[in-house]
Design a protein around this motif. Structure first.
Motif, PDB file in Angstrom:
ATOM      1  N   ALA A 146       0.839  -1.193   0.000  1.00  0.00           N
ATOM      2  CA  ALA A 146       0.000   0.000   0.000  1.00  0.00           C
ATOM      3  C   ALA A 146       0.877   1.247   0.000  1.00  0.00           C
ATOM      4  O   ALA A 146       2.024   1.220   0.477  1.00  0.00           O
ATOM      5  CB  ALA A 146      -0.914  -0.002   1.218  1.00  0.00           C
ATOM      6  N   HIS A 147       0.334   2.316  -0.530  1.00  0.00           N
ATOM      7  CA  HIS A 147       1.050   3.597  -0.540  1.00  0.00           C
ATOM      8  C   HIS A 147       0.142   4.684   0.033  1.00  0.00           C
ATOM      9  O   HIS A 147      -1.012   4.825  -0.385  1.00  0.00           O
ATOM     10  CB  HIS A 147       1.475   3.980  -1.955  1.00  0.00           C
ATOM     11  N   THR A 148       0.639   5.439   0.977  1.00  0.00           N
ATOM     12  CA  THR A 148      -0.071   6.587   1.501  1.00  0.00           C
ATOM     13  C   THR A 148       0.811   7.811   1.325  1.00  0.00           C
ATOM     14  O   THR A 148       2.013   7.755   1.603  1.00  0.00           O
ATOM     15  CB  THR A 148      -0.431   6.410   2.993  1.00  0.00           C
ATOM     16  N   ARG A 149       0.231   8.866   0.831  1.00  0.00           N
ATOM     17  CA  ARG A 149       0.954  10.107   0.536  1.00  0.00           C
ATOM     18  C   ARG A 149       2.160   9.836  -0.355  1.00  0.00           C
ATOM     19  O   ARG A 149       3.224  10.418  -0.190  1.00  0.00           O
ATOM     20  CB  ARG A 149       1.335  10.823   1.830  1.00  0.00           C
ATOM     21  N   MET A 150       1.936   8.903  -1.304  1.00  0.00           N
ATOM     22  CA  MET A 150       2.920   8.537  -2.336  1.00  0.00           C
ATOM     23  C   MET A 150       4.138   7.813  -1.778  1.00  0.00           C
ATOM     24  O   MET A 150       5.153   7.646  -2.469  1.00  0.00           O
ATOM     25  CB  MET A 150       3.366   9.777  -3.131  1.00  0.00           C
ATOM     26  N   GLN A 151       4.065   7.351  -0.535  1.00  0.00           N
ATOM     27  CA  GLN A 151       5.176   6.624   0.082  1.00  0.00           C
ATOM     28  C   GLN A 151       4.724   5.208   0.407  1.00  0.00           C
ATOM     29  O   GLN A 151       3.555   4.964   0.739  1.00  0.00           O
ATOM     30  CB  GLN A 151       5.623   7.323   1.380  1.00  0.00           C
ATOM     31  N   ALA A 152       5.666   4.250   0.313  1.00  0.00           N
ATOM     32  CA  ALA A 152       5.354   2.880   0.701  1.00  0.00           C
ATOM     33  C   ALA A 152       4.886   2.867   2.155  1.00  0.00           C
ATOM     34  O   ALA A 152       5.505   3.470   3.031  1.00  0.00           O
ATOM     35  CB  ALA A 152       6.587   1.998   0.531  1.00  0.00           C
ATOM     36  N   ALA A 153       3.771   2.164   2.411  1.00  0.00           N
ATOM     37  CA  ALA A 153       3.179   2.160   3.746  1.00  0.00           C
ATOM     38  C   ALA A 153       3.290   0.769   4.362  1.00  0.00           C
ATOM     39  O   ALA A 153       4.332   0.439   4.930  1.00  0.00           O
ATOM     40  CB  ALA A 153       1.721   2.608   3.658  1.00  0.00           C
ATOM     41  N   LEU A 154       2.266  -0.065   4.226  1.00  0.00           N
ATOM     42  CA  LEU A 154       2.261  -1.416   4.782  1.00  0.00           C
ATOM     43  C   LEU A 154       1.713  -2.378   3.733  1.00  0.00           C
ATOM     44  O   LEU A 154       0.946  -1.985   2.854  1.00  0.00           O
ATOM     45  CB  LEU A 154       1.376  -1.484   6.038  1.00  0.00           C
ATOM     46  N   PRO A 155       2.061  -3.647   3.811  1.00  0.00           N
ATOM     47  CA  PRO A 155       1.487  -4.623   2.880  1.00  0.00           C
ATOM     48  C   PRO A 155      -0.010  -4.811   3.136  1.00  0.00           C
ATOM     49  O   PRO A 155      -0.470  -4.727   4.271  1.00  0.00           O
ATOM     50  CB  PRO A 155       2.251  -5.917   3.197  1.00  0.00           C
ATOM     51  N   PHE A 156      -0.756  -4.997   2.074  1.00  0.00           N
ATOM     52  CA  PHE A 156      -2.134  -5.443   2.160  1.00  0.00           C
ATOM     53  C   PHE A 156      -2.393  -6.323   0.935  1.00  0.00           C
ATOM     54  O   PHE A 156      -1.442  -6.811   0.326  1.00  0.00           O
ATOM     55  CB  PHE A 156      -3.111  -4.280   2.308  1.00  0.00           C
ATOM     56  N   THR A 157      -3.626  -6.570   0.580  1.00  0.00           N
ATOM     57  CA  THR A 157      -3.904  -7.427  -0.571  1.00  0.00           C
ATOM     58  C   THR A 157      -4.490  -6.619  -1.711  1.00  0.00           C
ATOM     59  O   THR A 157      -5.018  -5.513  -1.509  1.00  0.00           O
ATOM     60  CB  THR A 157      -4.893  -8.552  -0.214  1.00  0.00           C
ATOM     61  N   LEU A 158      -4.413  -7.193  -2.896  1.00  0.00           N
ATOM     62  CA  LEU A 158      -5.012  -6.545  -4.045  1.00  0.00           C
ATOM     63  C   LEU A 158      -6.526  -6.396  -3.857  1.00  0.00           C
ATOM     64  O   LEU A 158      -7.128  -5.434  -4.323  1.00  0.00           O
ATOM     65  CB  LEU A 158      -4.705  -7.333  -5.315  1.00  0.00           C
ATOM     66  N   ALA A 159      -7.143  -7.339  -3.148  1.00  0.00           N
ATOM     67  CA  ALA A 159      -8.576  -7.224  -2.858  1.00  0.00           C
ATOM     68  C   ALA A 159      -8.872  -5.949  -2.092  1.00  0.00           C
ATOM     69  O   ALA A 159      -9.922  -5.312  -2.309  1.00  0.00           O
ATOM     70  CB  ALA A 159      -9.055  -8.439  -2.073  1.00  0.00           C
ATOM     71  N   ASP A 160      -7.985  -5.539  -1.204  1.00  0.00           N
ATOM     72  CA  ASP A 160      -8.183  -4.287  -0.476  1.00  0.00           C
ATOM     73  C   ASP A 160      -8.201  -3.102  -1.440  1.00  0.00           C
ATOM     74  O   ASP A 160      -9.022  -2.179  -1.313  1.00  0.00           O
ATOM     75  CB  ASP A 160      -7.069  -4.087   0.551  1.00  0.00           C
ATOM     76  N   LYS A 161      -7.283  -3.129  -2.401  1.00  0.00           N
ATOM     77  CA  LYS A 161      -7.200  -2.047  -3.385  1.00  0.00           C
ATOM     78  C   LYS A 161      -8.453  -2.010  -4.257  1.00  0.00           C
ATOM     79  O   LYS A 161      -9.080  -0.955  -4.447  1.00  0.00           O
ATOM     80  CB  LYS A 161      -5.965  -2.263  -4.263  1.00  0.00           C
ATOM     81  N   LEU A 162      -8.825  -3.174  -4.775  1.00  0.00           N
ATOM     82  CA  LEU A 162      -9.965  -3.242  -5.674  1.00  0.00           C
ATOM     83  C   LEU A 162     -11.265  -2.884  -4.965  1.00  0.00           C
ATOM     84  O   LEU A 162     -12.179  -2.297  -5.575  1.00  0.00           O
ATOM     85  CB  LEU A 162     -10.065  -4.641  -6.285  1.00  0.00           C
ATOM     86  N   SER A 163     -11.377  -3.231  -3.697  1.00  0.00           N
ATOM     87  CA  SER A 163     -12.614  -2.915  -2.970  1.00  0.00           C
ATOM     88  C   SER A 163     -12.803  -1.410  -2.817  1.00  0.00           C
ATOM     89  O   SER A 163     -13.948  -0.925  -2.775  1.00  0.00           O
ATOM     90  CB  SER A 163     -12.613  -3.599  -1.597  1.00  0.00           C
ATOM     91  N   THR A 164     -11.707  -0.660  -2.750  1.00  0.00           N
ATOM     92  CA  THR A 164     -11.807   0.797  -2.693  1.00  0.00           C
ATOM     93  C   THR A 164     -12.462   1.326  -3.961  1.00  0.00           C
ATOM     94  O   THR A 164     -13.357   2.189  -3.912  1.00  0.00           O
ATOM     95  CB  THR A 164     -10.415   1.420  -2.525  1.00  0.00           C
ATOM     96  N   TRP A 165     -12.020   0.808  -5.102  1.00  0.00           N
ATOM     97  CA  TRP A 165     -12.617   1.228  -6.367  1.00  0.00           C
ATOM     98  C   TRP A 165     -14.082   0.789  -6.448  1.00  0.00           C
ATOM     99  O   TRP A 165     -14.944   1.556  -6.865  1.00  0.00           O
ATOM    100  CB  TRP A 165     -11.864   0.618  -7.545  1.00  0.00           C
ATOM    101  N   GLN A 166     -14.334  -0.441  -6.046  1.00  0.00           N
ATOM    102  CA  GLN A 166     -15.671  -1.009  -6.229  1.00  0.00           C
ATOM    103  C   GLN A 166     -16.706  -0.325  -5.340  1.00  0.00           C
ATOM    104  O   GLN A 166     -17.833  -0.063  -5.776  1.00  0.00           O
ATOM    105  CB  GLN A 166     -15.636  -2.507  -5.954  1.00  0.00           C
TER     106      GLN A 166
END
Length: 348
Positions: A146-166
């Motif tokens: 994951a990236h917050t404020r354009m910086q590497a943050a913590l690992p998560f899953t692609l499902a987390d990313k896609l759920s934001t869009w969905q």
């Protein structure tokens, strides 16, 4: 249509619902149904309403003459009504457009066009939602940084990313439905918006007209553009959500990250190795244009007195852009997501 628009933003299905022919046809349909509703309520003779409905269903319009009338009057309706009356008998001519004003015809025509466009956009939102479901099933378990404020943050899953869009897409679907239910209303006010020109039968005629047209019955909204602007805001919101999706994909496809790959991306005239995220970038472009157009459209809320020529014309210049960007963006997002894959990542 310019080469730029035809090549990058083509949407023939939506263009057919937005073009001048569709708008003129919607005005003619309004006039025919107004005559029918007025006759049913006893305001005009039934024979006149029958003739109006029959003749208007066969009319051929001279768009050059209508354009000249529009340039003179600032609105197409006077020239259009004059042309339509020439197709009628002397006895029926006075009953065409009886009691109505130009804004009644044009606003209602816009609502008739939007009543066809909204279900199309809802269908496209559903397609994007379903495609995101498929990507989640196929790739959702993969680890991602994951990236917050354009910086590497913590690992998560692609499902987390896609759920934001969905979730954002689903919010757009709900918001569009709600806003359309309020905005898609008949406009019938007469010259100053109080329905006095309908001889005490205005409310009954408006209710009957709304039913004939498949629109919501409502008081005249000549100077009240809130519901229309709220619908436009939901449409611009679709573009904004797709822009967020586009910018995320653009960042994920950076060579240094390689979190996502677009098959068949754009090439470069100078660097053969490049696979440019063209459609993702275009989603960002549409989002930014819609945001600016929406701000301009909201100026139409400043609607002086009982009718504003300036604010009204501003709507005609900006609303189609907001509508078209939402539709074109949804087509583009669907194509983009179908060509998207996500290589496994080392997030250690």
């Amino acid at each position: 249509m310019s080469l730029l628009n035809a090549a990058l933003f083509a949407d023939p299905e939506l263009d057919d619902l937005l073009d001048d022919n569709a708008h003129l046809a919607a005005i003619v349909h309004f006039e025919a149904m107004l005559a029918s509703a007025s006759a049913t309520e006893g305001l005009i003779p039934s024979a006149a309403a029958h003739e109006i409905s029959e003749r208007l269903g066969q009319v051929q319009l001279d768009t050059a003459a209508l354009g000249a009338g529009l340039a003179k009057d600032g609105v197409v309706v006077p020239a259009l009504i004059g042309a339509l009356r020439q197709t009628l008998s002397e006895a029926s001519r006075p009953y065409l457009h009886h009691g109505a004003t130009s804004q009644d015809a044009i606003d209602t025509a816009w609502m008739l066009q939007l009543a066809q466009i909204v279900p199309l956009l809802q269908q496209r939102l559903g397609h994007v939602d379903s495609t995101l479901d498929g990507l989640t099933v196929q790739f959702g378990g993969q680890k991602l940084m994951a990236h917050t404020r354009m910086q590497a943050a913590l690992p998560f899953t692609l499902a987390d990313k896609l759920s934001t869009w969905q979730r954002a897409i689903e919010e757009c679907t709900t918001g569009l439905t709600f806003a359309a239910e309020r905005a898609l209303a008949v406009q019938l006010g007469g010259p100053v918006g109080n329905r006095a020109s309908f001889e005490g039968k205005g409310d009954a005629i408006a209710t009957r007209l709304a039913a004939l047209l498949g629109l919501r019955a409502a008081p005249a909204w000549h100077g009240n553009r809130v519901a229309l602007c709220r619908l436009a805001a939901e449409l611009a919101g679709i573009s904004g959500v797709l822009g967020k999706l586009g910018v995320d994909i653009t960042l994920m496809t950076q060579s240094e990250l390689g979190q996502a790959v677009i098959s068949g991306g754009g090439g470069s005239s100078a660097m053969a190795h490049k696979n440019n995220p063209v459609e993702a970038e275009l989603l960002v472009t549409l989002a930014r244009q819609s945001a600016g157009s929406l701000g301009t459209l909201f100026q139409a809320l400043v609607h002086e007195n009982e009718r504003s020529g300036a604010a009204w014309t501003l709507e005609w210049l900006t609303l189609p852009t907001v509508v078209r960007n939402a539709g074109s963006g949804l087509l583009m997002a669907q194509r983009l997501l179908q060509r998207l894959s996500f290589p496994p990542q080392d997030t250690a």
